[in-house]
Structures are given as C-alpha cells and as structure tokens.
Design a protein around this motif. Structure first.
Motif, mmCIF file in Angstrom:
data_model
loop_
_atom_site.group_PDB
_atom_site.id
_atom_site.type_symbol
_atom_site.label_atom_id
_atom_site.label_comp_id
_atom_site.label_asym_id
_atom_site.label_seq_id
_atom_site.Cartn_x
_atom_site.Cartn_y
_atom_site.Cartn_z
ATOM 1 N N LEU A 159 -31.078 48.904 60.927
ATOM 2 C CA LEU A 159 -29.716 49.102 60.425
ATOM 3 C C LEU A 159 -29.681 48.978 58.902
ATOM 4 C CD1 LEU A 159 -26.711 49.457 61.311
ATOM 5 C CD2 LEU A 159 -26.540 46.974 61.142
ATOM 6 N N THR A 160 -29.193 50.009 58.237
ATOM 7 C CA THR A 160 -29.066 49.972 56.781
ATOM 8 C C THR A 160 -27.689 49.420 56.406
ATOM 9 O OG1 THR A 160 -28.098 52.182 56.588
ATOM 10 C CG2 THR A 160 -30.519 52.040 56.573
ATOM 11 N N ASP A 161 -27.543 49.001 55.161
ATOM 12 C CA ASP A 161 -26.247 48.519 54.685
ATOM 13 C C ASP A 161 -25.190 49.617 54.766
ATOM 14 O OD1 ASP A 161 -27.091 45.949 54.184
ATOM 15 O OD2 ASP A 161 -27.345 46.234 52.033
ATOM 16 N N THR A 162 -25.583 50.848 54.465
ATOM 17 C CA THR A 162 -24.648 51.974 54.515
ATOM 18 C C THR A 162 -24.122 52.162 55.936
ATOM 19 O OG1 THR A 162 -25.827 53.035 52.704
ATOM 20 C CG2 THR A 162 -24.388 54.437 54.024
ATOM 21 N N GLU A 163 -25.017 52.116 56.911
ATOM 22 C CA GLU A 163 -24.596 52.264 58.314
ATOM 23 C C GLU A 163 -23.718 51.089 58.743
ATOM 24 O OE1 GLU A 163 -28.296 54.618 60.394
ATOM 25 O OE2 GLU A 163 -28.576 52.505 59.868
ATOM 26 N N ALA A 164 -24.115 49.885 58.367
ATOM 27 C CA ALA A 164 -23.342 48.697 58.742
ATOM 28 C C ALA A 164 -21.921 48.791 58.198
ATOM 29 C CB ALA A 164 -24.033 47.436 58.236
ATOM 30 N N LYS A 165 -21.792 49.181 56.950
ATOM 31 C CA LYS A 165 -20.472 49.322 56.334
ATOM 32 C C LYS A 165 -19.637 50.366 57.074
ATOM 33 C CE LYS A 165 -18.338 49.986 51.821
ATOM 34 N NZ LYS A 165 -18.568 50.219 50.393
ATOM 35 N N TRP A 166 -20.268 51.496 57.421
ATOM 36 C CA TRP A 166 -19.584 52.554 58.152
ATOM 37 C C TRP A 166 -19.069 52.037 59.497
ATOM 38 C CZ3 TRP A 166 -20.135 55.140 62.807
ATOM 39 C CH2 TRP A 166 -19.478 56.358 62.924
ATOM 40 N N TYR A 167 -19.933 51.342 60.247
ATOM 41 C CA TYR A 167 -19.534 50.800 61.546
ATOM 42 C C TYR A 167 -18.424 49.762 61.400
ATOM 43 C CZ TYR A 167 -23.178 52.964 64.421
ATOM 44 O OH TYR A 167 -23.958 53.859 65.112
#
Length: 85
Positions: free
Chosen positions: A26-34
């Motif tokens: 999990l990347t920070d970008t994906e985490a933020k999106w979720y």
C-alpha cells in the motif's frame, strides 16, 4: 518514510472487497485515496503523531541525548590519560 502505516495483518477497505491491503503493497497515495472514500478505515491505521507531538518528541530525545553525553563525559578520563590512574 511512509505517512500511512497499517496495523499488522491484512485489511479490507471497501465493503464486499477482499482483505488484501498490507503495508508492503500500500502506497501513501493509495491510502489517502481510500481514506477519502472510506473514512471508517482510519481505525485500521496506526495514528500519526501531530506536529506538536513530533516537536515534543524531538525535544525530549535531544534532552535525553544531551544528558547521556554529560553522564558519559563525567566518567571519561581526561584527554591523553588512562582510566584508573
């Protein structure tokens, strides 16, 4: 350094989706999106310290290091000397 860190284990973010999310993938970008779409998953992440907590922790560590250095130098022999003389 990652900003969003999951608690240990595999996690389900979206309803009816499999529990496949882990820190390694999990990347920070994906985490933020979720998190924007599914705010209820915030409890699956380790809470990040606030800016004030970071500053306090840094000050505390600096003070601890200074105290340690002072204690160590109090027991160090003078320059060029040997301990026990």
């Amino acid at each position: 350094m990652k900003k969003y860190i999951l608690k240990p284990g595999r996690h389900q973010f979206a309803p009816s989706s499999p529990a496949v999310h882990i820190n390694d993938t999990l990347t920070d970008t994906e985490a933020k999106w979720y998190l924007q779409r599914f705010p209820h998953i915030a409890k699956l992440f380790i809470p990040l310290p606030t800016e004030g907590e970071v500053s306090t922790a840094k000050k505390s560590k600096m003070k601890s290091n200074q105290t340690e250095m002072e204690q160590t130098s109090a027991f160090a022999p003078p320059s060029g000397g040997k301990a026990g003389q």
